[in-house]
Design an enzyme around this catalytic site. Structure first.
Site, PDB file in Angstrom:
ATOM      1  N   LEU A   7       0.841  -1.199   0.000  1.00 20.52           N
ATOM      2  CA  LEU A   7       0.000   0.000   0.000  1.00 20.52           C
ATOM      3  C   LEU A   7       0.874   1.247   0.000  1.00 20.52           C
ATOM      4  O   LEU A   7       1.922   1.280   0.646  1.00 20.52           O
ATOM      5  CB  LEU A   7      -0.879   0.020   1.256  1.00 20.52           C
ATOM      6  CG  LEU A   7      -1.869  -1.131   1.410  1.00 20.52           C
ATOM      7  CD1 LEU A   7      -2.490  -1.093   2.803  1.00 20.52           C
ATOM      8  CD2 LEU A   7      -2.940  -1.048   0.338  1.00 20.52           C
ATOM      9  N   ASP A   9       2.657  -5.845   2.841  1.00 27.32           N
ATOM     10  CA  ASP A   9       3.118  -4.855   3.827  1.00 27.32           C
ATOM     11  C   ASP A   9       3.688  -5.494   5.099  1.00 27.32           C
ATOM     12  O   ASP A   9       3.912  -4.800   6.078  1.00 27.32           O
ATOM     13  CB  ASP A   9       1.952  -3.936   4.212  1.00 27.32           C
ATOM     14  CG  ASP A   9       1.609  -2.941   3.112  1.00 27.32           C
ATOM     15  OD1 ASP A   9       2.341  -1.932   2.987  1.00 27.32           O
ATOM     16  OD2 ASP A   9       0.653  -3.170   2.372  1.00 27.32           O
ATOM     17  N   GLU A  19       5.487  -3.141  12.996  1.00 30.05           N
ATOM     18  CA  GLU A  19       5.039  -2.308  14.118  1.00 30.05           C
ATOM     19  C   GLU A  19       3.526  -2.228  14.219  1.00 30.05           C
ATOM     20  O   GLU A  19       2.972  -2.126  15.321  1.00 30.05           O
ATOM     21  CB  GLU A  19       5.597  -0.887  13.976  1.00 30.05           C
ATOM     22  CG  GLU A  19       5.095   0.028  15.094  1.00 30.05           C
ATOM     23  CD  GLU A  19       5.619   1.440  14.977  1.00 30.05           C
ATOM     24  OE1 GLU A  19       6.312   1.865  15.911  1.00 30.05           O
ATOM     25  OE2 GLU A  19       5.351   2.112  13.962  1.00 30.05           O
ATOM     26  N   ASP A  20       2.847  -2.293  13.072  1.00 30.86           N
ATOM     27  CA  ASP A  20       1.402  -2.037  13.092  1.00 30.86           C
ATOM     28  C   ASP A  20       0.577  -3.145  13.727  1.00 30.86           C
ATOM     29  O   ASP A  20      -0.565  -2.915  14.110  1.00 30.86           O
ATOM     30  CB  ASP A  20       0.895  -1.801  11.655  1.00 30.86           C
ATOM     31  CG  ASP A  20       1.362  -0.461  11.126  1.00 30.86           C
ATOM     32  OD1 ASP A  20       1.260   0.535  11.863  1.00 30.86           O
ATOM     33  OD2 ASP A  20       1.848  -0.416   9.985  1.00 30.86           O
ATOM     34  N   ARG A  29      -4.220  -5.923   5.303  1.00 27.78           N
ATOM     35  CA  ARG A  29      -3.256  -6.103   6.397  1.00 27.78           C
ATOM     36  C   ARG A  29      -3.876  -6.750   7.644  1.00 27.78           C
ATOM     37  O   ARG A  29      -3.139  -7.166   8.546  1.00 27.78           O
ATOM     38  CB  ARG A  29      -2.642  -4.748   6.783  1.00 27.78           C
ATOM     39  CG  ARG A  29      -1.909  -4.052   5.651  1.00 27.78           C
ATOM     40  CD  ARG A  29      -0.912  -3.021   6.164  1.00 27.78           C
ATOM     41  NE  ARG A  29       0.079  -3.663   7.008  1.00 27.78           N
ATOM     42  CZ  ARG A  29       0.965  -3.017   7.744  1.00 27.78           C
ATOM     43  NH1 ARG A  29       0.978  -1.705   7.742  1.00 27.78           N
ATOM     44  NH2 ARG A  29       1.829  -3.672   8.493  1.00 27.78           N
ATOM     45  N   ARG A  53      -6.868   4.199   9.498  1.00 26.98           N
ATOM     46  CA  ARG A  53      -6.527   2.828   9.895  1.00 26.98           C
ATOM     47  C   ARG A  53      -6.971   2.498  11.322  1.00 26.98           C
ATOM     48  O   ARG A  53      -6.982   1.345  11.714  1.00 26.98           O
ATOM     49  CB  ARG A  53      -5.014   2.621   9.809  1.00 26.98           C
ATOM     50  CG  ARG A  53      -4.416   2.890   8.452  1.00 26.98           C
ATOM     51  CD  ARG A  53      -4.805   1.827   7.450  1.00 26.98           C
ATOM     52  NE  ARG A  53      -4.189   2.067   6.156  1.00 26.98           N
ATOM     53  CZ  ARG A  53      -2.952   1.694   5.850  1.00 26.98           C
ATOM     54  NH1 ARG A  53      -2.210   1.077   6.738  1.00 26.98           N
ATOM     55  NH2 ARG A  53      -2.483   1.947   4.653  1.00 26.98           N
ATOM     56  N   HIS A  70      -0.469   7.820   9.637  1.00 19.86           N
ATOM     57  CA  HIS A  70      -0.436   7.333  11.017  1.00 19.86           C
ATOM     58  C   HIS A  70      -0.001   8.459  11.947  1.00 19.86           C
ATOM     59  O   HIS A  70       0.705   9.378  11.525  1.00 19.86           O
ATOM     60  CB  HIS A  70       0.590   6.194  11.167  1.00 19.86           C
ATOM     61  CG  HIS A  70       0.149   4.876  10.594  1.00 19.86           C
ATOM     62  ND1 HIS A  70       0.946   4.132   9.747  1.00 19.86           N
ATOM     63  CD2 HIS A  70      -0.986   4.155  10.781  1.00 19.86           C
ATOM     64  CE1 HIS A  70       0.314   3.011   9.426  1.00 19.86           C
ATOM     65  NE2 HIS A  70      -0.862   3.009  10.032  1.00 19.86           N
ATOM     66  N   ILE A  97       6.711   3.366   0.027  1.00 17.66           N
ATOM     67  CA  ILE A  97       5.449   2.701   0.380  1.00 17.66           C
ATOM     68  C   ILE A  97       5.032   3.103   1.799  1.00 17.66           C
ATOM     69  O   ILE A  97       4.544   2.283   2.586  1.00 17.66           O
ATOM     70  CB  ILE A  97       5.575   1.163   0.238  1.00 17.66           C
ATOM     71  CG1 ILE A  97       6.887   0.667   0.869  1.00 17.66           C
ATOM     72  CG2 ILE A  97       5.509   0.764  -1.222  1.00 17.66           C
ATOM     73  CD1 ILE A  97       7.014  -0.846   0.915  1.00 17.66           C
ATOM     74  N   CYS A 119       8.153   1.895  11.716  1.00 15.40           N
ATOM     75  CA  CYS A 119       7.267   0.860  11.172  1.00 15.40           C
ATOM     76  C   CYS A 119       7.952  -0.493  11.015  1.00 15.40           C
ATOM     77  O   CYS A 119       7.295  -1.524  11.001  1.00 15.40           O
ATOM     78  CB  CYS A 119       6.754   1.256   9.786  1.00 15.40           C
ATOM     79  SG  CYS A 119       6.211   2.937   9.623  1.00 15.40           S
TER      80      CYS A 119
END
Ligand code: GLY
Length: 253
Positions: free
Chosen positions: A18, A60, A65-66, A85, A131, A161, A242, A248
């Site tokens: 993404l 991704d 981290e996400d 994701r 998100r 973010h 990206i 991240c």
């Protein structure tokens, strides 16, 4: 003190990750080299680095981290807001279970990307973004409260973010850019505003006395160094294509 980090090798499918940028897809071999250098930098900061294999199911997936928030008391598996994701958490869960006894989860309809969570002086700030929704943020606040931790919501205007535009260093110092400069939630900190053309450097990490920051932001680097912080720069240009930043690419705990 942070002692460990989890990273995941970029997959070939990263070229389909993404992005909101118009910089074109990343070069896979260059991304691999930059990722290797990133791991070396984490090790230079004294961290043991747990390296996970590439996961081709999720373009991704190198942005680990996400998918989790790792606190001193518990781990929280998030529910990433981008449909492509959301299931990344499934492959991260067994890894987290090796290191944490207490694991919590964010349930639907909650959405939460941990890139929207900033820890600053024992308090967690949660950005509401495309998100991360209010349900996800409120679930997280309730979970953290059960473990004696505090959190609050920050509304975002335009960044992807929360940590796209703000980064906590140490001793009350906080890097700010764009919409975060003078934002009321952060005025109690000692703000270090960054120039608009180097806003991406706000996504830097303070790890055990060193600031890891992206390469290519000389004004931001000079500002951070002038505050007395040793700086280590890392070229993450392939990940920036990206929407990836320094934070991240790892989970730190
Ligand atoms: N490409 C990183 C993200 O959109 O989450």
């Amino acid at each position: 003190m942070i002692t460990q980090a989890i990273v995941r090798k970029p997959c070939n499918a990263i070229i389909k990750a993404l992005t909101t940028s118009d910089m074109g897809p990343p070069n896979y071999q260059a991304a691999l080299s930059q990722h290797t250098a990133y791991i070396a930098a984490l090790r230079d900061c004294g961290l043991d680095v747990i390296e996970l294999p590439a996961d081709e199911s999720f373009p991704d997936s190198t942005f680990v981290e996400d998918v989790a928030l790792l606190t001193p008391q518990c781990a929280i598996l998030t529910r990433p807001g981008a449909p492509s994701r959301t299931e990344e958490v499934v492959t991260m869960a067994p890894v987290i279970q090796e290191y944490y006894e207490s694991i919590e989860i964010i349930d639907a309809p909650g959405m939460l990307d941990a890139g929207d969570i900033l820890l600053a002086e024992e308090h967690y700030y949660i950005g509401l973004s495309t998100r991360t929704n209010r349900s996800g943020a409120e679930q997280l606040i309730n979970i953290l409260a059960r473990y004696g931790m505090t959190a609050s919501i920050v509304c975002l205007d335009s960044v992807l973010h929360l940590k796209t535009g703000i980064g906590y260093l140490d001793n009350g110092d906080i890097l700010t850019s764009g919409e975060f400069i003078d934002k009321p939630e952060f005025t109690a900190f000692h703000q270090i505003p960054l120039p608009e053309d180097e806003a991406a450097a706000a996504n830097s990490l303070y790890i055990n006395g060193t600031v890891l920051m992206p390469d290519g932001y000389p004004k931001a680097q000079a500002i951070i160094e002038a505050k007395g912080y040793p700086v280590k720069t890392i070229d993450i240009s392939e990940f920036e294509k990206i929407d990836g930043g320094i934070s991240c690419l790892s989970l730190r705990f």
